[in-house]
Structure formats: C-alpha cells, structure tokens
Scaffold this active site. Sequence first.
Site, mmCIF file in Angstrom:
data_model
loop_
_atom_site.group_PDB
_atom_site.id
_atom_site.type_symbol
_atom_site.label_atom_id
_atom_site.label_comp_id
_atom_site.label_asym_id
_atom_site.label_seq_id
_atom_site.Cartn_x
_atom_site.Cartn_y
_atom_site.Cartn_z
ATOM 1 N N GLU A 143 -24.158 13.620 -4.418
ATOM 2 C CA GLU A 143 -23.647 12.194 -4.628
ATOM 3 C C GLU A 143 -22.320 12.114 -3.869
ATOM 4 O O GLU A 143 -22.459 10.806 -3.830
ATOM 5 C CB GLU A 143 -23.053 12.343 -6.111
ATOM 6 C CG GLU A 143 -22.642 11.237 -7.140
ATOM 7 C CD GLU A 143 -22.410 11.448 -8.453
ATOM 8 O OE1 GLU A 143 -21.952 9.848 -8.710
ATOM 9 O OE2 GLU A 143 -22.971 11.996 -9.160
ATOM 10 N N PHE A 176 -20.002 3.088 -17.588
ATOM 11 C CA PHE A 176 -20.318 2.767 -16.220
ATOM 12 C C PHE A 176 -21.211 3.020 -15.826
ATOM 13 O O PHE A 176 -21.234 3.500 -14.926
ATOM 14 C CB PHE A 176 -18.706 3.567 -16.345
ATOM 15 C CG PHE A 176 -17.553 3.071 -16.651
ATOM 16 C CD1 PHE A 176 -16.865 2.244 -17.313
ATOM 17 C CD2 PHE A 176 -16.731 4.631 -17.736
ATOM 18 C CE1 PHE A 176 -16.189 2.347 -17.956
ATOM 19 C CE2 PHE A 176 -15.210 4.505 -17.285
ATOM 20 C CZ PHE A 176 -15.308 3.106 -17.682
#
Length: 388
Positions: free
Chosen positions: A243, A158
């Site tokens: 993030e 991913f």
Amino acid sequence: MNSMYFTEEHNLFRESLKDFLNKEVVPNIEEWEKTGTIDKSIWKKFGDMGFLGISYPETYGGLNLDMFYMVILLEELQKINSGGFAAAVWAHMYLAMTHLNAEGDEAIKQNYLEPSISGDKLGCLCITEPFGGSDVAGMRTTAVKDGDTYVINGSKTFITNGVYSDYLVVAAKTTPEIGNKGISIFVIDRETPGVSATKLDKLGWRASDTGEIAFDNVRIPVSNLMGEENKGFSYIVQHFGLERLIMGVNAHARAEYALDYAKQYMSERMAFGKSIDNFQALRHKLSDLYTEMEFCKEFNYSVAYKLNKGHYVVKEATMSKLKSTQMADDVIYHCLQFLGGYGYMEDYPMARLLRDSRLGPIGGGTSEILREIIAKIVIDGKDYKPVT
C-alpha cells in the site's frame, strides 16, 4: 522509458492502457468529479480488458504479471487527473483484492476474487476507525462468535469505495483483551442486514465515494473469516508495504504529470517579449523540482523491483510514501505558481491536482506515523518480519 525495469511488452501494455483510459474514462471524469459517483459499468470494461487482474492468478481470471505492470497502471491513472477515480481502482485492486488473494479460502476466491477480476464486483478495505486513525491496534469494532456465525459491531471511516462497493473486507477484534493480537479479517456482503454507509464530503478525490460505515449486529457465517482467527493484524502489516509503495508511485506520477504540464505551459506563456521558460529563476526552480521527482521515481522503481523479487520492503516502502508524497505536494504547489492566476482556475488542472495530492501524506498512514516507523527501524533496530 527506463529499460532497466520496462520491457517492450510493458511499453505495449502502457499504450493499450492509455488508449483505453482516453476512450472510456477521460470523457467521463468531469461528470464523475461533479457527482462523486463513478458509473459502475466502467468496472466491467476494466475487467473485460484484463486490467483488474494483472497481478492475480490465472486460475481466477487474472494475468499473473510482474509488479511493473502494476506500476504502469498506477502511473497512467494519475495522469488522467482524477485522484478519486484512480483511488477507486487501486483501492479495489490492491487493498480489498490483496486480502482476498492472500487470506481467502477457495470458496472466497471463487465468490469474491474471481468476480472482482472480471469487474462484476467492487470491493473496499475497512480498517480505519473514527477514534483510531492510524492506530490500527486501537480499533474498537468487534466480531463475537455465536455458533456458526460472527456478530460484528462497530464503525469504520475514510473508506474508499465505502458507499458503492459490493463487498467489504473488514478488520475486527475477535479477542479484544489481547489487543492487536486479537484482530481478525472478514469479508462481508454489502447487502448484509446491519451494514450502513454515509458518504463523506472531501476536499479532493471528489470522484471517489469515501464512506463512514456502521456495523449494527451484522451476522455473517464463520466461513467469511479470512485466514486464521486473531492473525488479522499480521496480515494487515504484511500488506502495508504494498500500500505504501502504491502511494509513493502515485505521488511521483502525479508530480511528473504536473511538471510536464507546467513545462508545456511555460513554453507557450509570453511575458516581457519571451516565453517564461527563459527566465532563470523559473528555469532553475523547474530543474530542482524535476530532480526531486526523478529521485523519487527511481527509488520507487527499485523498491518495486525488490518487492517483485519477494523481498520484504517495509522500510523502503515506508520511506517511499513519506518522501514521495511530500515531494508531490511541493512540486504541485510550485507548478500551480508557474501558471500564475490560471493555476488557481478550475479550468486548468493544477487546482484539482493540489487538492487531490494533499491526501498523500495523510491516507494509508500519516507522515508522522511513518517517521516513527522508520525511526524504530533505523534508530531502535526494530526488525519487522514477514508473516510465516
């Protein structure tokens, strides 16, 4: 625009960025969404405009601007309706490059950070593994020291920019027997023997290359270690706040885009002799959705303000991602409904928005993991502290 956080200089930057995106990016989005390949020439154009270096030191070609320039960049990227392209940009700038800037030595900064700012190199961050998911501490990839080299074996999955990037920032266990205290961070050139990538086929984010990466006896110099050996987990956790805030900002921006589009559509769509924005049920639903979006946006701005001032915002950023990504999914679901059958058509933006938005509660830490982190803070009294 909210003058509490945005100055005239911010607003001029936003207009310049909008013009650039409309000229250089928007005309190519449909092609990139179909092919799943972004033309690499766009990175140099971003670099030439200074956009890739807005958050980084002038020493390496950056602009060293405040956090709200980043917020503007994220918001405007969401409003071109390609979550994949937006992800390719921010994964390079704020996942890979954050580690280069924070943990890289001078040689790494010159060889990787500087060309990342100029758009000559594209990076990715490799943490998630096929068997680990959000369990960073459970990673199996190893880096074994052998003289003046490390030998890396394992796999990651991913990974945004995982196929077409020029370098990889990789987390691996250098001392597996001590668990998460034995993780280190490395930078690896794409062309290093033993590195291979497989492109993954995704529901959304179609423009970006998401890859599964294998490391088969990959040998790199000891100098490719970033920061201290066995301090990697602390570095990763240190940057989680940024993030998560990024994904929160992304979420409120795409929700705002969906609402603005739906509002315009409803003002033009006629039914029973009047535009559908005159029907109370639809008006009130839109009002509720706008309220939820504005709450998240204002909260995200306040978290960005704190982060800009150097505060450690792990709790607030975790809440930002949890709430904002859920909100965006709900908003976009209902905005698609406002469009009726047209919402289901690929010629309109909602179908892609719905697909792209669904990754929000999954990527960068699932909502389930985030709830447990918040529970540890507010129920168990756990005090997460910055790396010193």
